[in-house]
Design a protein around this motif. Sequence first.
Motif, PDB file in Angstrom:
ATOM      1  N   LEU A 188       0.833  -1.202   0.000  1.00 18.52           N
ATOM      2  CA  LEU A 188       0.000   0.000   0.000  1.00 18.52           C
ATOM      3  C   LEU A 188       0.871   1.258   0.000  1.00 18.52           C
ATOM      4  O   LEU A 188       0.626   2.200  -0.764  1.00 18.52           O
ATOM      5  N   GLY A 189       1.894   1.267   0.857  1.00 21.08           N
ATOM      6  CA  GLY A 189       2.779   2.423   0.928  1.00 21.08           C
ATOM      7  C   GLY A 189       3.529   2.660  -0.361  1.00 21.08           C
ATOM      8  O   GLY A 189       3.701   3.806  -0.802  1.00 21.08           O
ATOM      9  N   GLU A 190       3.980   1.589  -0.980  1.00 21.93           N
ATOM     10  CA  GLU A 190       4.711   1.722  -2.249  1.00 21.93           C
ATOM     11  C   GLU A 190       3.794   2.218  -3.359  1.00 21.93           C
ATOM     12  O   GLU A 190       4.216   2.992  -4.228  1.00 21.93           O
ATOM     13  N   LEU A 232       1.211   4.217  -2.972  1.00 15.09           N
ATOM     14  CA  LEU A 232       1.023   5.659  -2.769  1.00 15.09           C
ATOM     15  C   LEU A 232       2.264   6.429  -3.207  1.00 15.09           C
ATOM     16  O   LEU A 232       2.154   7.508  -3.804  1.00 15.09           O
ATOM     17  N   ALA A 233       3.428   5.881  -2.919  1.00 14.77           N
ATOM     18  CA  ALA A 233       4.659   6.547  -3.322  1.00 14.77           C
ATOM     19  C   ALA A 233       4.753   6.614  -4.849  1.00 14.77           C
ATOM     20  O   ALA A 233       5.202   7.623  -5.410  1.00 14.77           O
ATOM     21  N   TRP A 234       4.335   5.538  -5.526  1.00 14.40           N
ATOM     22  CA  TRP A 234       4.345   5.527  -6.989  1.00 14.40           C
ATOM     23  C   TRP A 234       3.433   6.606  -7.563  1.00 14.40           C
ATOM     24  O   TRP A 234       3.753   7.256  -8.565  1.00 14.40           O
ATOM     25  N   ALA A 235       2.296   6.823  -6.898  1.00 19.12           N
ATOM     26  CA  ALA A 235       1.329   7.804  -7.405  1.00 19.12           C
ATOM     27  C   ALA A 235       1.746   9.235  -7.119  1.00 19.12           C
ATOM     28  O   ALA A 235       1.252  10.160  -7.766  1.00 19.12           O
ATOM     29  N   LEU A 289      -8.451   6.838  -4.308  1.00 23.42           N
ATOM     30  CA  LEU A 289      -8.448   5.813  -5.350  1.00 23.42           C
ATOM     31  C   LEU A 289      -7.885   4.495  -4.834  1.00 23.42           C
ATOM     32  O   LEU A 289      -8.404   3.415  -5.158  1.00 23.42           O
ATOM     33  N   LEU A 290      -6.847   4.580  -4.014  1.00 24.63           N
ATOM     34  CA  LEU A 290      -6.245   3.358  -3.474  1.00 24.63           C
ATOM     35  C   LEU A 290      -7.203   2.667  -2.505  1.00 24.63           C
ATOM     36  O   LEU A 290      -7.319   1.428  -2.507  1.00 24.63           O
ATOM     37  N   GLN A 291      -7.871   3.445  -1.669  1.00 27.33           N
ATOM     38  CA  GLN A 291      -8.841   2.850  -0.748  1.00 27.33           C
ATOM     39  C   GLN A 291      -9.942   2.130  -1.504  1.00 27.33           C
ATOM     40  O   GLN A 291     -10.352   1.017  -1.140  1.00 27.33           O
ATOM     41  N   GLN A 292     -10.446   2.755  -2.569  1.00 32.99           N
ATOM     42  CA  GLN A 292     -11.525   2.134  -3.343  1.00 32.99           C
ATOM     43  C   GLN A 292     -11.037   0.903  -4.086  1.00 32.99           C
ATOM     44  O   GLN A 292     -11.732  -0.114  -4.149  1.00 32.99           O
ATOM     45  N   ALA A 293      -9.841   0.956  -4.644  1.00 30.79           N
ATOM     46  CA  ALA A 293      -9.314  -0.165  -5.424  1.00 30.79           C
ATOM     47  C   ALA A 293      -8.991  -1.369  -4.542  1.00 30.79           C
ATOM     48  O   ALA A 293      -9.195  -2.520  -4.933  1.00 30.79           O
ATOM     49  N   SER A 294      -8.501  -1.097  -3.329  1.00 30.39           N
ATOM     50  CA  SER A 294      -8.009  -2.174  -2.475  1.00 30.39           C
ATOM     51  C   SER A 294      -8.984  -2.597  -1.389  1.00 30.39           C
ATOM     52  O   SER A 294      -8.845  -3.678  -0.812  1.00 30.39           O
ATOM     53  N   THR A 333      -1.325   2.861   9.326  1.00 32.02           N
ATOM     54  CA  THR A 333      -0.753   1.927  10.304  1.00 32.02           C
ATOM     55  C   THR A 333      -0.179   0.655   9.689  1.00 32.02           C
ATOM     56  O   THR A 333       0.637  -0.020  10.330  1.00 32.02           O
ATOM     57  N   ARG A 334      -0.614   0.302   8.487  1.00 33.53           N
ATOM     58  CA  ARG A 334      -0.117  -0.942   7.872  1.00 33.53           C
ATOM     59  C   ARG A 334       0.278  -0.704   6.415  1.00 33.53           C
ATOM     60  O   ARG A 334      -0.215  -1.378   5.503  1.00 33.53           O
ATOM     61  N   PRO A 335       1.145   0.267   6.148  1.00 32.19           N
ATOM     62  CA  PRO A 335       1.510   0.567   4.763  1.00 32.19           C
ATOM     63  C   PRO A 335       2.262  -0.569   4.078  1.00 32.19           C
ATOM     64  O   PRO A 335       2.348  -0.606   2.841  1.00 32.19           O
ATOM     65  N   GLU A 336       2.777  -1.510   4.885  1.00 33.77           N
ATOM     66  CA  GLU A 336       3.521  -2.631   4.302  1.00 33.77           C
ATOM     67  C   GLU A 336       2.610  -3.722   3.741  1.00 33.77           C
ATOM     68  O   GLU A 336       3.084  -4.669   3.083  1.00 33.77           O
TER      69      GLU A 336
END
Length: 271
Positions: A3-5, A7-10, A22-27, A36-39
Amino acid sequence: MSLGEALAWARGRVDRLDARLLLQQASGCTHVDLLTRPETGLPAPALAQFMDWVARRAMGEPVAYLLGEAEFRGRLFQVSPAVLVPRPETELLVELALARLAWQPAGARLVDLGTGSGIVAISLALEIPASIVSAVDLSPAALAVARNNAGRLGAAVTFYQGDWYAPLAGQRFALIVSNPPYIAAHDPHLQGDGLRFEPHMALTDAADGLACIRQIVAGAAAHLEPGGWLLFEHGYDQGEASRNLLQAAGFKDVFTQPDLAGTDRVSGGQL
């Protein structure tokens, strides 16, 4: 990719808040998950969806169209490219309508012309449930979205397909509201700010930006009860012209109300 990676890509491609939504909706993750759990690993289908949405957002496509929904007055409305994206500035139109309906008896009739996704008509129907609400739109596709929103949100609204007052023969209302197309045909804003993705016929009258407002004002007297109100949204530079049209049509107590940014936003008058 985590998840963190993702967001970094975007980052740098799209706005940070847009990327998060967008990430919340996609995932299916939450904002707390991102913090708390970007990994946490992102499944391949979710990653593909997210990257597609980011690419489309980077080209200017509105987030509301990507997600299929947008918030208005605390409610989620479904949207599609057949309707305009709901904007917070339009809440002023609803607030002014509510203020005038507060003086009306139960069963007051009102109509929303050019309803689009139905945000104005549905909000009024839900916030003053004793009123009788109708809504009109020329686009069958827009009406399908509006009907779906009314059903999902439990709003009693009667919908009509047609051009402004055409399907309302013989009907009169205590209040007419509208957010019509008011951008002039050659306004450069039509090519920016995501507007090129929104329905052209809902944005511009293909003329000077006042053509639809003229029709609405001219036809209002035949569909307003004595003492009824007409309220409509318009462009930042159309306040004076709107007041002139209302006064020429015999309206009294004509006004223009600016939005929270101080921009002329809604004009109206009483018959």
